[in-house]
Design a protein around this motif. Structure first.
Motif, mmCIF file in Angstrom:
data_model
loop_
_atom_site.group_PDB
_atom_site.id
_atom_site.type_symbol
_atom_site.label_atom_id
_atom_site.label_comp_id
_atom_site.label_asym_id
_atom_site.label_seq_id
_atom_site.Cartn_x
_atom_site.Cartn_y
_atom_site.Cartn_z
ATOM 1 N N LEU A 58 0.828 -1.211 0.000
ATOM 2 C CA LEU A 58 0.000 0.000 0.000
ATOM 3 C C LEU A 58 0.858 1.254 0.000
ATOM 4 C CD1 LEU A 58 -2.707 -1.093 2.587
ATOM 5 C CD2 LEU A 58 -3.070 -0.654 0.169
ATOM 6 N N PHE A 84 -6.955 -4.839 9.035
ATOM 7 C CA PHE A 84 -6.639 -3.460 9.379
ATOM 8 C C PHE A 84 -6.929 -3.171 10.840
ATOM 9 C CE2 PHE A 84 -7.239 -3.586 4.859
ATOM 10 C CZ PHE A 84 -6.250 -2.747 4.382
ATOM 11 N N ALA A 88 -12.092 -1.966 9.312
ATOM 12 C CA ALA A 88 -12.317 -1.574 7.914
ATOM 13 C C ALA A 88 -13.357 -2.422 7.202
ATOM 14 C CB ALA A 88 -11.001 -1.610 7.129
ATOM 15 N N MET A 90 -17.042 -2.811 5.457
ATOM 16 C CA MET A 90 -17.903 -1.859 4.777
ATOM 17 C C MET A 90 -19.269 -1.880 5.454
ATOM 18 S SD MET A 90 -16.603 -2.370 0.954
ATOM 19 C CE MET A 90 -14.905 -2.858 0.699
ATOM 20 N N PRO A 91 -19.644 -0.755 6.068
ATOM 21 C CA PRO A 91 -20.808 -0.768 6.949
ATOM 22 C C PRO A 91 -22.130 -0.968 6.226
ATOM 23 C CG PRO A 91 -19.916 1.446 6.745
ATOM 24 C CD PRO A 91 -18.971 0.545 6.039
ATOM 25 N N TRP A 92 -22.142 -0.788 4.898
ATOM 26 C CA TRP A 92 -23.408 -0.952 4.181
ATOM 27 C C TRP A 92 -23.624 -2.401 3.759
ATOM 28 C CZ3 TRP A 92 -19.210 1.824 2.543
ATOM 29 C CH2 TRP A 92 -18.487 1.301 1.479
ATOM 30 N N ALA A 137 -22.548 -2.606 12.136
ATOM 31 C CA ALA A 137 -22.962 -1.757 13.248
ATOM 32 C C ALA A 137 -23.691 -2.551 14.339
ATOM 33 C CB ALA A 137 -23.860 -0.624 12.742
ATOM 34 N N ARG B 176 -13.691 6.757 3.211
ATOM 35 C CA ARG B 176 -12.627 6.405 4.155
ATOM 36 C C ARG B 176 -11.493 5.650 3.491
ATOM 37 N NH1 ARG B 176 -14.672 3.801 9.527
ATOM 38 N NH2 ARG B 176 -12.808 2.591 9.115
ATOM 39 N N ASP B 178 -9.509 3.549 4.616
ATOM 40 C CA ASP B 178 -9.509 2.124 4.959
ATOM 41 C C ASP B 178 -10.217 1.288 3.898
ATOM 42 O OD1 ASP B 178 -8.112 2.307 7.226
ATOM 43 O OD2 ASP B 178 -9.747 1.831 8.602
ATOM 44 N N TRP B 179 -11.391 1.764 3.472
ATOM 45 C CA TRP B 179 -12.172 0.986 2.499
ATOM 46 C C TRP B 179 -11.451 0.937 1.170
ATOM 47 C CZ3 TRP B 179 -16.842 4.392 4.146
ATOM 48 C CH2 TRP B 179 -17.241 4.001 5.433
ATOM 49 N N SER B 181 -8.235 1.076 0.859
ATOM 50 C CA SER B 181 -7.104 0.173 1.066
ATOM 51 C C SER B 181 -7.560 -1.273 0.947
ATOM 52 C CB SER B 181 -6.475 0.389 2.441
ATOM 53 O OG SER B 181 -5.888 1.658 2.514
ATOM 54 N N VAL B 182 -8.736 -1.570 1.520
ATOM 55 C CA VAL B 182 -9.279 -2.925 1.394
ATOM 56 C C VAL B 182 -9.421 -3.274 -0.080
ATOM 57 C CG1 VAL B 182 -11.331 -4.341 1.737
ATOM 58 C CG2 VAL B 182 -10.465 -2.945 3.612
ATOM 59 N N VAL B 188 -9.222 -5.025 -6.493
ATOM 60 C CA VAL B 188 -10.521 -4.777 -7.119
ATOM 61 C C VAL B 188 -10.320 -3.864 -8.321
ATOM 62 C CG1 VAL B 188 -12.797 -3.770 -6.756
ATOM 63 C CG2 VAL B 188 -11.685 -5.024 -4.912
ATOM 64 N N ARG B 192 -15.334 -1.822 -10.677
ATOM 65 C CA ARG B 192 -15.980 -2.496 -9.548
ATOM 66 C C ARG B 192 -15.759 -1.671 -8.279
ATOM 67 N NH1 ARG B 192 -14.792 -7.429 -6.281
ATOM 68 N NH2 ARG B 192 -16.845 -8.138 -5.608
ATOM 69 N N ARG B 196 -18.900 -0.575 -6.315
ATOM 70 C CA ARG B 196 -19.138 -1.397 -5.142
ATOM 71 C C ARG B 196 -18.577 -0.798 -3.855
ATOM 72 N NH1 ARG B 196 -21.396 -6.288 -6.199
ATOM 73 N NH2 ARG B 196 -22.830 -5.793 -7.887
ATOM 74 N N VAL B 197 -17.626 0.112 -3.983
ATOM 75 C CA VAL B 197 -17.030 0.686 -2.773
ATOM 76 C C VAL B 197 -17.335 2.177 -2.681
ATOM 77 C CG1 VAL B 197 -14.919 1.015 -1.445
ATOM 78 C CG2 VAL B 197 -15.195 -1.041 -2.839
ATOM 79 N N PRO B 200 -21.449 3.269 -2.923
ATOM 80 C CA PRO B 200 -22.218 3.090 -1.685
ATOM 81 C C PRO B 200 -21.668 3.908 -0.515
ATOM 82 C CG PRO B 200 -21.245 0.990 -2.407
ATOM 83 C CD PRO B 200 -20.897 2.005 -3.421
ATOM 84 N N ALA B 201 -20.366 4.097 -0.490
ATOM 85 C CA ALA B 201 -19.798 4.879 0.610
ATOM 86 C C ALA B 201 -20.213 6.335 0.513
ATOM 87 C CB ALA B 201 -18.274 4.764 0.600
ATOM 88 N N TYR B 276 -25.901 4.414 5.983
ATOM 89 C CA TYR B 276 -25.423 3.284 6.775
ATOM 90 C C TYR B 276 -24.912 3.788 8.113
ATOM 91 C CZ TYR B 276 -21.277 5.110 4.444
ATOM 92 O OH TYR B 276 -20.310 5.931 3.943
ATOM 93 N N VAL B 277 -24.964 2.938 9.096
ATOM 94 C CA VAL B 277 -24.430 3.285 10.409
ATOM 95 C C VAL B 277 -23.009 2.762 10.496
ATOM 96 C CG1 VAL B 277 -24.938 3.296 12.866
ATOM 97 C CG2 VAL B 277 -26.721 2.703 11.208
ATOM 98 N N GLU B 278 -22.091 3.622 10.890
ATOM 99 C CA GLU B 278 -20.708 3.156 10.996
ATOM 100 C C GLU B 278 -20.442 2.564 12.354
ATOM 101 O OE1 GLU B 278 -17.225 5.251 9.661
ATOM 102 O OE2 GLU B 278 -18.469 6.341 8.247
#
Ligand SMILES: Nc1ncnc2c1ncn2[C@@H]1O[C@H](COP(=O)(O)OP(=O)(O)OP(=O)(O)O)[C@@H](O)[C@H]1O
Ligand SMILES: [Mg+2]
Lengths: 311, 278
Positions: A58, A84, A88, A90-92, A137, B176, B178-179, B181-182, B188, B192, B196-197, B200-201, B276-278
């Motif tokens: 990264l 991580f 990390a 994805m909350p959705w 969540a 974020r 982090d997402w 980085s994932v 990916v 996509r 997909r990331v 929605p984020a 979405y709720v984090e």
């Protein structure tokens, strides 16, 4: 050559306007064998996450190379699964979808059913069967972390990179997940590189512990070999006198010796750091490490043992 | 769900409404007069509603409401259409302009949000264009497009564009790390990752922008239709003002408010759907 070879690694972050650049670390070199579990310990800000990011691809190093399985690491890859620090997820997406997202990335040609079945297998492996359709969540911190672990394992990487995976958990939960991780890693012979700030965790999990000196210009000062039997568990570990010898050595490093490398003292060029086996060859303590060796620091009986005995 | 608190709030709302109606009623009600001439005048105007001097009373408005709602879709030529038809014209223009704006704003906002270079390069233009009242574009639109109805759509397009664009760019830029980085460690592919990331984020922020856009569009369409005339609820207001029919003007105001509320409600629902709720 080891499975993962790190040679002469150096990372410099350019300073903000008018300020000097920060050399986070330099001359970092170590190797990880296939199937080995390696922990790295060091004070906050010494550059552990930066090393992990470089291993993950990264972040690119300023100097030096990382070679995995004979090939140079030049970017992120499905060969290295990362857990991580902040889970990390994805909350959705639900738990299942989070893991399935990774599985689909690894095997794009698989059918949906096959992807789901594979994801479910790994969710069950971390003990979360039944929670597949929950959103992150709705999960506790420990459960989220476990989903992160399931996601990383599900792509069956050649190597796992874990950044303080249990940092935010309470002692009891941490213990449970440590056991799970140990069980899974032993069953799958996974190669693991893990950051931790918990000495006991490192002794329980790691075959080899890298001790990192304080930054800036941090380096891997020593490599401590874990000489305890591999079938150790959290319940038996405290009965072994060897545990206290290793623990004292690590604590002594963190408390007394980690800062001595800062000035450049004890730096001996681009080569692998000395490998130590505390308690077994104390006499071979590195000449380069000018700290006190003989008497153990007064921290030998940390009440962490209490937590373990509760279970 | 139906708690004591909501019940009490509803009761209080009712009390406020009744109080307002009462004040209005007593402020406007006049002693009964011979209204033959007025009736004749009303006949002339082609309206059933009795035209009164001064401000209409709540009762007159009520009558108008019933009458309009019982025949919302009649069409007696250019200056006499049912309120349903006028509303449909306005909604169609808003829908057209808004849809076009989203089709431009979301992809462009995506690019701006992903590329700091593009962000900096386009920012001056956005900052200059954003504060321009959409109606200021009207003459240019009329001159180049030469069609009043399409010009209305264009004005809606312009005013819907900025909030959607700016919010999309912001939402995409603040996904974020982090997402991302994932996604990177999972190799990916770009498309996509976008769908997909990042999408929605950023969806809650994008929908916030769309909600603001539709609100502004509904504000602007009334003014635009007053300006260019022809059809639509804005033109209806203007026409009734020219007829000196304040009852119908008030009715139209009510319709505009309710419709705006419905639009906002719909987008609020959509927003909830992607949040979405984090
Ligand atoms: N993007 C960046 N730009 C500039 N400096 C950075 C950047 N990322 C990290 N650093 C600096 O590099 C050093 C090492 O950071 P790193 O996150 O690797 O530490 P760490 O060992 O993981 O600490 P912790 O145990 O607290 O997580 C810190 O001093 C930090 O300020
Ligand atoms: Mg860190």
């Amino acid at each position: 050559m080891a499975f993962l070879e790190v040679q002469g690694l150096k990372k410099v972050f350019p300073g903000a306007a008018g300020r000097a650049d920060t050399v986070v670390f330099e001359d970092i070199g170590f190797g990880i064998e296939r199937g080995e579990f390696v922990c790295i310990i060091g004070h906050s800000g010494c550059g552990k996450t930066t090393i992990l990011n470089v291993l993950a691809g990264l972040e690119s190093p300023t100097d030096g190379v990382v070679i995995m399985d004979g090939r140079e690491v030049a970017g992120p890859s499905l060969d290295r699964g990362v857990v991580f620090q902040g889970h990390a997820l994805m909350p959705w997406l639900t738990v299942l979808k989070n893991v399935a997202f990774a599985v689909k990335s690894r095997w794009p040609d698989w059918t949906r059913d096959r992807i789901d079945a594979h994801a479910r297998k790994y969710i069950a492996m971390v003990g979360l069967a039944g929670a597949e359709h929950k959103k992150p969540a709705e999960l506790s911190g420990g459960m989220k972390q476990r989903v992160g672990i399931a996601r990383a394992f599900a792509i069956q990487p050649k190597m796992l990179l874990l950044d303080e995976p249990f940092g935010a958990l309470d002692a009891l939960t941490r213990g449970t997940i440590q056991d799970e991780l140990l069980r899974i890693v032993q069953a799958t012979h996974q190669t693991v590189f893990m950051i931790t700030h918990d000495v006991d965790e490192a002794i329980l999990l790691a075959d080899k512990i890298l001790l990192m000196s304080n930054g800036p210009r941090a380096l891997i000062a020593e490599v401590v070999e874990n000489t305890m039997p591999r079938d150790r568990t959290r319940n038996t570990i405290f009965n072994d006198p060897q545990y206290y010898r290793i623990r004292n050595h690590l604590v002594d490093f963190l408390v007394n010796r980690s800062k001595l490398y800062q000035s450049g003292a004890g730096r001996d060029g681009d080569r692998h750091p000395p490998v130590l086996r505390p308690g077994l060859d104390e006499a071979e303590a590195p000449a380069a490490a000018p700290g006190r060796q003989g008497e153990p620091p007064p921290l030998a009986h940390k009440p962490a043992a209490l937590v373990v005995n509760l279970r | 769900m139906f708690t004591r608190e909501t019940l009490r709030a509803a009761l209080l709302s009712l009390v406020f409404a009744l109080a307002a109606l009462a004040v209005w009623h007593f402020a406007t009600v006049q002693p009964e007069r011979a209204a033959a001439a007025d009736d004749e005048y009303a006949q002339l105007m082609g309206r059933g509603v009795r035209k009164s001097d001064g401000f209409p009373t709540p009762a007159q408005l009520g009558e108008a409401v019933v009458q309009h709602l019982s025949r919302p879709f009649y069409d007696n030529g250019p200056n006499d259409k049912g309120v349903g038809i006028q509303l449909a014209y306005s909604l169609a223009r808003v829908a057209g302009g808004f849809t076009l704006a989203i089709l431009v704003a979301v992809p462009l906002g995506f690019l701006i949000g992903m590329s700091p270079l593009l962000n900096r390069a386009l920012n001056p233009f956005i900052q200059v264009l954003k504060p321009i009242s959409p109606l200021a574009w009207m003459p240019l639109a009329l001159y180049t497009i030469k069609d009043s109805s399409v010009s209305g759509v264009f004005v809606i397009f312009i005013c819907s564009l900025w909030p959607a664009l700016i919010n999309t760019a912001y939402g995409v830029a603040s996904v974020r790390r982090d997402w991302l980085s994932v996604a990177k460690t999972l190799e990916v592919p770009p498309l996509r990752r976008a769908f997909r990331v990042i999408l929605p984020a950023a969806a809650p922020t994008i929908l916030t922008g769309m909600r603001i856009s539709i609100g502004i569009a509904w504000l602007v369409i009334v003014a635009a239709e007053m300006l260019v005339g022809g059809t639509g609820i804005g033109y209806f207001v203007w026409n009734e003002w020219n007829n000196l029919n304040l009852t119908n003007v008030i009715f139209a105001i009510l319709v505009i408010g309710v419709m705006g509320m419905i639009l906002d409600f719909v987008f609020g629902r959509l927003q909830k759907l992607v949040t979405y709720v984090e």
